[in-house]
Design an enzyme around this catalytic site. Structure first.
Site, short mmCIF file in Angstrom:
data_model
loop_
_atom_site.label_atom_id
_atom_site.label_comp_id
_atom_site.label_asym_id
_atom_site.label_seq_id
_atom_site.Cartn_x
_atom_site.Cartn_y
_atom_site.Cartn_z
N ARG A 264 52.41 42.68 44.62
CA ARG A 264 53.29 43.57 45.36
C ARG A 264 54.43 42.78 46.00
O ARG A 264 54.19 41.75 46.62
CB ARG A 264 52.50 44.31 46.44
CG ARG A 264 51.39 45.14 45.82
CD ARG A 264 50.66 46.01 46.79
NE ARG A 264 49.60 46.73 46.09
CZ ARG A 264 48.75 47.59 46.63
NH1 ARG A 264 48.84 47.84 47.93
NH2 ARG A 264 47.85 48.19 45.90
N ARG A 279 49.23 40.17 54.74
CA ARG A 279 50.13 40.81 53.78
C ARG A 279 50.53 39.77 52.74
O ARG A 279 51.21 38.81 53.06
CB ARG A 279 51.37 41.38 54.48
CG ARG A 279 52.22 42.26 53.60
CD ARG A 279 53.32 42.95 54.38
NE ARG A 279 52.81 43.93 55.32
CZ ARG A 279 52.44 45.16 54.99
NH1 ARG A 279 52.52 45.56 53.76
NH2 ARG A 279 52.00 45.98 55.91
N GLU A 351 43.01 47.43 56.93
CA GLU A 351 42.75 48.29 55.79
C GLU A 351 42.24 47.47 54.60
O GLU A 351 42.90 46.55 54.15
CB GLU A 351 44.03 49.03 55.39
CG GLU A 351 43.82 49.95 54.21
CD GLU A 351 45.14 50.55 53.71
OE1 GLU A 351 46.10 50.64 54.51
OE2 GLU A 351 45.19 50.92 52.52
N SER A 354 41.23 52.16 50.06
CA SER A 354 41.92 53.43 50.15
C SER A 354 41.33 54.27 49.03
O SER A 354 41.37 53.86 47.87
CB SER A 354 43.41 53.17 49.91
OG SER A 354 44.18 54.17 50.47
N ARG A 393 41.88 41.28 52.66
CA ARG A 393 41.57 41.72 54.03
C ARG A 393 40.06 41.63 54.30
O ARG A 393 39.63 41.32 55.39
CB ARG A 393 42.03 43.17 54.22
CG ARG A 393 43.49 43.39 53.78
CD ARG A 393 44.43 43.41 54.94
NE ARG A 393 45.82 43.53 54.53
CZ ARG A 393 46.40 44.68 54.14
NH1 ARG A 393 45.69 45.80 54.10
NH2 ARG A 393 47.67 44.70 53.82
#
Length: 425
Positions: A264, A279, A351, A354, A393
């Site tokens: 990403r 991140r 997080e 998801s 994470r």
RNA sequence: GGAGAGAUGGCAGAGUGGUUGAAUGCGGCGGUCUUGAAAACCGUUAAGGAUGUAAGUCCUUCCGGGGUUCGAAUCCCUGUCUCUCCGCCA
């Protein structure tokens, strides 16, 4: 992609749905383009019918020795008209298609209405026995632990590639590999998934199929020379496995689990969040993807969440579940649960997963259907996916929660047979 | 990277300008026969769209895009992919 017919029949419902999702209200424009489109279709169809009839007559006339010149001349005019109208039709169709492709899915009725992440609803919290939010020693964060134990080397990762490309070393690399293997094995053994190892460079059609493009294009890496995208999640290749197919009802649900690295760009999001693993541009993830019959998709979503939770409970990592509000839902999702794991050093939740139901939004874009045994007709299936889970994470939570006052790390019990060691010191 | 061949329905495979949405075979589905099954025989078997309460009618689609023509699966251009041979290579 939203269903044009559904919009036509329920314009106000969709308008409200888009509003709730903080999206642009495109209803009036769509309805008027749709109207225009259908008028044009009627006109061209009529002319085409005329042309087809003449085409059937001409060879018969020729055989009978009749003079075809007048018919040919007339049909020339008809054909020219068709060309003209078809062009208009294509223009209108493209405009409509473009709007719909840029329009997000609308939320399920069970999703709380809200503008921002602030309005997400916590539905569950799970803490291991003897867990406490307060520690009686000074906890180190994952960066300090990684450096001290020589298992993570963010500086050298940056040297090799740039910031956000972590380098795992020694027992850190082994631990990461153990974690991935444990998660895959667990889903295979206990949750009935089929393992896939997909390509990690995909073409544009695949990215459009799952909805990363066009909306999120800026966040995607792109290899211009070959027109390929490094995947931001295995959701993309795995969901596209069945792009353009008509599946057999008795094969459903189809459940895949697969590992892939994820890439990403995270354009414009540098700052506080960006240190260490919080991140990154590249991370590892085990992804679960389901293709299911429409009427079962919400049950399947609940099960999907449980599948992800099982992993965390086995690892004994504290976590909570959030039901995302309408405004925080991703482009393609109709309903989504985030699972967040606890970071003692950050003193907050991170997080790690998801889990989303896309209903037929992706299926419509990617044209994935199944043949309904009762109606005998092809219908769009529902797609779901969930991280099971992302390691970056999760690794933060594992390292920080399993640290000892001396700054060592106990390997979670379930990972020990994968790592071959019990402690990192 | 160089040279050549090809892409047709669930699959195999015909079809080089005119009732071809597409022969034939296999598979699938329904039926006849049979106590049941098999075999045999008969029938049936694409998707999308417009219109209509419906039955239906009409349009589009033979890898994608463009062109020639009154008319294209069929001819021309272009893109993608596949296969064969040669070279290179983990």
């Amino acid at each position: 992609m939203l269903d044009l017919k559904y919009i036509r029949e329920n314009p106000e419902l969709v308008r409200q749905g888009l509003l709730n999702k903080n999206a642009k209200d495109i209803i009036d424009e769509v309805l008027s383009l749709d109207e225009e489109r259908r008028t044009l279709i009627m006109k061209t169809d009529e002319l085409k019918s005329k042309r087809n009839q003449a085409s059937a007559q001409i060879p018969i006339m020729k055989k009978g020795g009749e003079d075809t010149a007048p018919v040919l001349a007339e049909m020339k005019l008809v054909s020219d008209q068709i060309t003209l109208l078809d062009e208009q039709l294509r223009e209108v169709g493209n405009k409509l298609e473009d709007i719909l492709r840029h329009t997000p899915n609308i939320a399920h009725s069970s999703v709380p209405v809200g503008k921002t992440a602030e309005e997400n609803v916590e539905t569950k919290q799970w803490l291991p026995s003897e867990f406490s939010f307060k520690n009686d020693f000074k906890v180190l964060d994952h960066i300090e632990l990684g450096k001290k134990l020589r298992i993570l080397d963010f500086e050298r990762g940056t040297k090799i590639s740039g910031s956000g490309f972590p380098l795992y070393t020694g027992k850190g690399a082994t631990l990461e590999r153990a974690l991935l293997n444990f998660m895959l094995d667990y889903h295979l053994k206990h949750h009935g998934y089929t393992e896939v190892l997909p390509p990690i460079l995909v073409n544009r059609e695949s990215m459009e199929g799952t909805g990363q493009i066009p909306k999120m294009e800026e966040d995607m890496y792109f290899i211009e020379k070959d027109g390929l995208y490094p995947i931001p999640t295995a959701e993309v290749p795995i969901t596209n496995i069945h792009r353009g197919e008509i599946l057999t009802e008795k094969d459903l649900p189809i459940k895949y689990v697969g590992y892939s690295p994820c890439f990403r760009r995270e354009a414009g999001s540098y700052g506080k969040e960006s240190k260490g693993f919080l991140r990154v541009h590249q991370f590892n993830k085990v992804e679960m993807v389901k293709f299911v019959k429409p009427e079962t998709s919400y049950d399947e979503l609940e099960k999907l969440v449980v599948d992800a939770e099982d992993i965390l409970q086995e690892l004994k990592i504290p976590y909570r579940i959030l039901l995302l509000c309408t405004g925080d839902l991703s482009f393609s999702a109709a309903k989504c649960y985030d699972i967040e794991t606890w970071s003692p050093a950050e003193n907050r939740w991170l997080e790690a997963s998801s889990c989303s139901n896309f209903e037929n939004f992706q299926a419509r874009r990617a044209n994935i259907r199944y043949r309904n045994e009762t109606t005998k007709k092809p219908e769009f299936i529902h797609t779901l996916n969930g991280s099971g889970l992302a390691t970056s994470r999760l690794m933060v939570s594992i390292l920080e929660n399993y640290q000892t006052p001396e700054g060592k790390i106990i390997v979670p019990k379930v990972l020990q047979k994968y790592t071959g060691f019990e402690i990192i010191e």
